[in-house]
Design a protein around this motif. Structure first.
Motif, short mmCIF file in Angstrom:
data_model
loop_
_atom_site.label_atom_id
_atom_site.label_comp_id
_atom_site.label_asym_id
_atom_site.label_seq_id
_atom_site.Cartn_x
_atom_site.Cartn_y
_atom_site.Cartn_z
N GLN A 92 9.98 5.39 -0.37
CA GLN A 92 9.41 6.66 -0.86
C GLN A 92 10.00 6.94 -2.24
N PHE A 93 9.16 7.38 -3.15
CA PHE A 93 9.67 7.71 -4.47
C PHE A 93 8.80 8.79 -5.11
N ASP A 94 9.44 9.53 -6.02
CA ASP A 94 8.76 10.59 -6.78
C ASP A 94 8.36 10.07 -8.15
N VAL A 114 4.29 12.12 -4.79
CA VAL A 114 5.21 11.48 -3.86
C VAL A 114 4.49 10.30 -3.26
N ALA A 115 5.04 9.09 -3.45
CA ALA A 115 4.45 7.86 -2.92
C ALA A 115 5.18 7.47 -1.64
N ALA A 169 0.84 -1.20 0.00
CA ALA A 169 0.00 0.00 0.00
C ALA A 169 0.87 1.25 0.00
N TYR A 170 0.36 2.29 -0.63
CA TYR A 170 1.06 3.58 -0.69
C TYR A 170 0.08 4.71 -0.47
N GLN A 171 0.53 5.72 0.25
CA GLN A 171 -0.19 6.97 0.35
C GLN A 171 0.43 7.94 -0.65
N LEU A 172 -0.39 8.59 -1.46
CA LEU A 172 0.09 9.47 -2.51
C LEU A 172 -0.33 10.91 -2.25
N ASP A 173 0.61 11.81 -2.48
CA ASP A 173 0.33 13.24 -2.48
C ASP A 173 0.61 13.74 -3.90
N ILE A 174 -0.44 14.09 -4.62
CA ILE A 174 -0.32 14.51 -6.02
C ILE A 174 -0.57 16.01 -6.11
N THR A 175 0.36 16.72 -6.71
CA THR A 175 0.21 18.16 -6.89
C THR A 175 -0.53 18.45 -8.20
#
Length: 455
Positions: free
Chosen positions: A441-443, A413-414, A401-407
């Motif tokens: 973590q990766f972009d 950023v995962a 599972a990953y939490q994503l912050d998408i601009t």
């Protein structure tokens, strides 16, 4: 008698015969003799190398900047981090100092009369000043690119670069990508320089002319943070400062970058042409010369019309329409699954496990937004993705599972959310030293244009 006759011929032949190259050299000397330029040139050629070298040795990296978390791993991350910072702050300020003051300086010093008498050609004066500004700006940009690259390679080394879809970019390809990224950033830089020329001509001795490129760049940067439609986002002249990110995916996301470069060059040409026309019509005997009104009518309106036309052309040509952010569930799922598969192979190699290909993994992702209650589209930090894959000869299906912050510009950023053995934080021993788990973590970036609009 001969000498007496020759003198009038020399005076009579003087008007309009001063070559542009001579005026250009004169304007270039005037520019580089300014104390601000004398400070900026060595600063741009030295400071980035020191910055990259120092930051690369720190335990805390600028992870909020694209490629910042890779500054320990490869020297090619340094110039890309510098480019991200330069596109937001350094390049707008440099264009303000150089292009935004090249005409206004004559107003402050009251030297227009002497310059016009010496050159006798407003066209050549404009061309010389514009070319001198361009030369200095190119010198400063080259310093930023070369210095940051040298600093990164000397401090970290010539290792492969991890792309924004997880694939490894070899050092020669990384070098080509860095060079091309800085080259593409010249387009929005020239657009800001054209705006600087326009402000310097129309606003004269007013400090607003000097600040205009920086203010426009700040407005463009704030606009990119808003949930704008894709066509509007690509029609802004500063988009190429972001679109170079697509060079580091496989295949490269070239279409948004080409559009961004074309828009930047169109703005540069339009703003420079407007500055030239207004300079030709200027009354040099009137210090005020209606600058504020002329700037609003002859400067703002044509550029606004250019933006509207560009939005319409991009919307039709790309099929993106005039609504929608371009961040959709299917695109996010494909981007995360592809990057996970590439990084899983990297982790496998670092842990000395048997190699596996992306096709063998069959990685897929299921992404939701807002806990599944909201439409899975648009930017936000409430995206959650579950990645599934299968190893050859293993019946069970793995998941992470990953939490994503998408601009709004498509960058994400995962952050790994378990299981910790797969995407938790732990150090992996590599030939270049210990490094964080690549799946932690990766972009990455989501392609904003419709997938059928490639080419």
């Amino acid at each position: 008698m001969t000498a007496t006759a020759a003198a009038p011929r020399a005076v009579a032949g003087r008007p309009g015969r001063v070559p542009v190259t001579r005026v250009f050299r004169f304007e270039l000397v005037k520019l580089v003799s300014q104390w601000r330029i004398r400070l900026l040139v060595p600063a741009c050629w030295v400071a980035p190398a020191l910055f990259v070298a120092v930051v690369s040795r720190q335990s805390t990296l600028p992870v909020d900047t694209l490629f910042g978390r890779l500054m320990h791993a490869t020297g090619w991350a340094g110039p890309l981090v510098t480019l991200g910072f330069a596109g937001s702050w350094a390049l707008p300020l440099l264009t303000s100092v150089v292009a935004g003051d090249v005409f206004a300086a004559e107003d402050r010093l009251g030297t227009w009369r002497h310059l016009l008498v010496a050159v006798r050609s407003p066209r050549r004066i404009f061309a010389a000043k514009a070319l001198a500004s361009l030369t200095v700006i190119l010198l400063l940009v080259a310093g930023l690119a070369v210095s940051s690259t040298v600093g990164g390679l000397l401090a970290v080394g010539n290792q492969p670069l991890t792309g924004l879809d997880g694939h490894l970019v070899s050092p020669p390809d990384a070098a080509a990508g860095v060079l091309l990224a800085w080259g593409c950033a010249l387009a929005p830089t020239l657009a800001l320089a054209g705006i600087g020329l326009l402000g310097s001509v129309t606003l004269g001795r007013s400090p607003m002319g000097l600040l205009l490129p920086a203010l426009v760049a700040l407005a463009l940067q704030l606009a990119q943070m808003l949930p704008l439609p894709v066509a509007v986002r690509l029609a802004l002249p500063g988009y190429a400062f972001i679109a170079w990110n697509g060079l580091f995916t496989s295949p490269a996301q070239a279409e948004p970058l080409l559009i961004g470069v074309a828009v930047g060059l169109a703005w540069a040409a339009t703003a420079t042409a407007l500055a030239f026309v207004l300079f030709q019509r200027r009354d040099f005997t009137d210090l005020a010369d209606g600058g504020g009104r002329r700037a609003a009518v002859a400067g703002v309106l044509p550029l606004a019309a250019l933006t509207a036309i560009t939005v319409a052309v991009i919307a039709v040509a790309t099929g993106s329409g005039i609504t929608g952010s371009g961040i959709e569930q299917g695109k996010v799922q494909r981007a995360v699954a592809t990057e996970f598969a590439h990084l899983y192979r990297l982790q496998t190699a670092q842990l000395n496990r048997p190699d596996v290909t992306e096709d063998q993994l069959h990685a897929t992702a299921v992404c939701t937004k807002g806990g599944g209650s909201a439409d899975a589209a648009g930017a936000g930090n409430d995206w959650r993705c579950v990645v599934s894959w299968r190893l050859p000869g293993v019946a069970a299906t793995g998941s992470a599972a990953y939490q994503l912050d998408i601009t709004p510009d498509g960058r994400y950023v995962a952050d790994g959310d378990g299981p910790k053995e797969v995407n938790g934080y732990f150090l992996v021993r590599t030939p270049d030293g210990d490094a964080p788990n690549p799946l932690w973590q990766f972009d990455g970036i989501v392609e904003l244009l419709p997938t059928g609009a490639k080419g």
